[in-house]
Scaffold this active site. Sequence first.
Site, PDB file in Angstrom:
ATOM      1  NE  ARG A  45      -4.260  -1.554   1.950  1.00  0.00           N
ATOM      2  CZ  ARG A  45      -5.150  -1.764   2.846  1.00  0.00           C
ATOM      3  NH1 ARG A  45      -5.253  -0.828   3.849  1.00  0.00           N
ATOM      4  NH2 ARG A  45      -6.527  -2.369   2.606  1.00  0.00           N
ATOM      5  CG  ASP A 101     -13.927   6.829   7.270  1.00  0.00           C
ATOM      6  OD1 ASP A 101     -14.454   5.896   7.167  1.00  0.00           O
ATOM      7  OD2 ASP A 101     -12.444   7.006   7.244  1.00  0.00           O
TER       8      ASP A 101
HETATM    9  C1  SAM Z   1     -14.409  -1.588   6.633  1.00  0.00           C
HETATM   10  S1  SAM Z   1     -14.803   0.306   6.722  1.00  0.00           S
HETATM   11  C2  SAM Z   1     -16.697   0.347   7.297  1.00  0.00           C
HETATM   12  C3  SAM Z   1     -17.588   1.244   6.541  1.00  0.00           C
HETATM   13  C4  SAM Z   1     -19.025   0.765   7.151  1.00  0.00           C
HETATM   14  N1  SAM Z   1     -19.161   1.311   8.368  1.00  0.00           N
HETATM   15  C5  SAM Z   1     -19.569  -0.303   6.849  1.00  0.00           C
HETATM   16  O1  SAM Z   1     -19.896  -1.188   7.854  1.00  0.00           O
HETATM   17  O2  SAM Z   1     -19.625  -0.955   5.832  1.00  0.00           O
HETATM   18  C6  SAM Z   1     -13.984   1.031   8.147  1.00  0.00           C
HETATM   19  C7  SAM Z   1     -13.669   2.636   7.982  1.00  0.00           C
HETATM   20  O3  SAM Z   1     -13.295   2.870   9.391  1.00  0.00           O
HETATM   21  C8  SAM Z   1     -12.484   3.939   9.049  1.00  0.00           C
HETATM   22  N2  SAM Z   1     -11.567   4.139  10.283  1.00  0.00           N
HETATM   23  C9  SAM Z   1     -10.576   3.348  10.676  1.00  0.00           C
HETATM   24  N3  SAM Z   1      -9.869   3.852  11.873  1.00  0.00           N
HETATM   25  C10 SAM Z   1     -10.617   4.886  12.252  1.00  0.00           C
HETATM   26  C11 SAM Z   1     -10.692   6.034  13.159  1.00  0.00           C
HETATM   27  N4  SAM Z   1      -9.805   5.799  14.347  1.00  0.00           N
HETATM   28  N5  SAM Z   1     -11.408   6.946  13.103  1.00  0.00           N
HETATM   29  C12 SAM Z   1     -12.539   6.899  12.276  1.00  0.00           C
HETATM   30  N6  SAM Z   1     -12.638   6.142  11.545  1.00  0.00           N
HETATM   31  C13 SAM Z   1     -11.781   5.217  11.360  1.00  0.00           C
HETATM   32  C14 SAM Z   1     -11.710   3.789   7.806  1.00  0.00           C
HETATM   33  O4  SAM Z   1     -10.994   4.766   7.120  1.00  0.00           O
HETATM   34  C15 SAM Z   1     -12.660   3.026   6.804  1.00  0.00           C
HETATM   35  O5  SAM Z   1     -13.405   3.759   6.166  1.00  0.00           O
END
Ligand code: SAM
Length: 278
Positions: A46, A149
């Site tokens: 990445r 996010d």
């Molecule tokens: C796998 S996606 C889940 C999206 C959606 N909630 C779903 O269930 O389909 C996880 C998301 O969490 C975000 N994320 C990770 N760590 C985070 C943090 N500390 N604060 C806010 N967002 C975060 C990532 O950028 C990513 O877009």
Amino acid sequence: MAKPAQEPVYAQINLLDKEFEQISRWVYLAAGIRLTDSKKALVSSRLSGRLRELQLISFQQYIDMITNAKHPLSATERQNAINLLTTNETFFFREIAHFDFIREVVLPLKSGRKMRCWSAASSTGEEAYSLAMTLAQHHNGAWEIVGTDINEEVVTKARSAIYPMLRADNIPKAQLHQFCLKGTGSKAGTFKIAKELRRNVSFRQANLQQLPPDLGQFDLVFLRNVMIYFDVASKERVIANVQRQMKPGSYLLIGHAESLNGIANQLTLIRPSIYLVA
Ligand SMILES: C[S@@+](CC[C@H](N)C(=O)[O-])C[C@H]1O[C@@H](n2cnc3c(N)ncnc32)[C@H](O)[C@@H]1O
């Protein structure tokens, strides 16, 4: 044709174990994300494109750039690194049982009242817009959704509300016809979420580990498929932060593969993955 005198030095950059440890430590402090050793190849692939763009010859140079606050590119590059290291997999109406629960249980209870909802790791916005479609169709009252996010790139995509047509597969036909506009000309092969939904949905960048002070209070929170990246300490911090943003009588929905076992909280489990704030 003569071979170039020298191969580009950045053609193959090896991620050393100690560099991987430094990156893991940094991303944990920045986002609460725990990168286990099995993620080394993923991190390497990445970030290596970014190293090439920056014409760096080692991961150590990149680590120095993001960790040295005095470096002129440090702040921008920290955000780029977060964008590259987060996993943003999502889709419309993911875990459909949650949307059934909202329609059948939550909305009748909140009838006539304004619903303030939060998609707390909203990625590219599919979760927030799925909820918007549900509220527009089934809620008797005003509503608003805030998506947040940590990844700035996905927040920008969510705001655009434009998706490849393939992403529409999970949207029920009735909602697809009512709320999704088919792109034409240069936008062929995509669809856009209708303005009547977009005007009640906003997105902003926010870190769940350290929330902005002006988010406000919510009646319903989606915190789905993000805690899987956290360890217990990060989860505990995030649950405490999220709880502070929830009104009495509000609902928290977590991913079906996630659990709050062993995490201090004042939430009542009312169904698998669904909690009520007393
Ligand atoms: C796998 S996606 C889940 C999206 C959606 N909630 C779903 O269930 O389909 C996880 C998301 O969490 C975000 N994320 C990770 N760590 C985070 C943090 N500390 N604060 C806010 N967002 C975060 C990532 O950028 C990513 O877009």
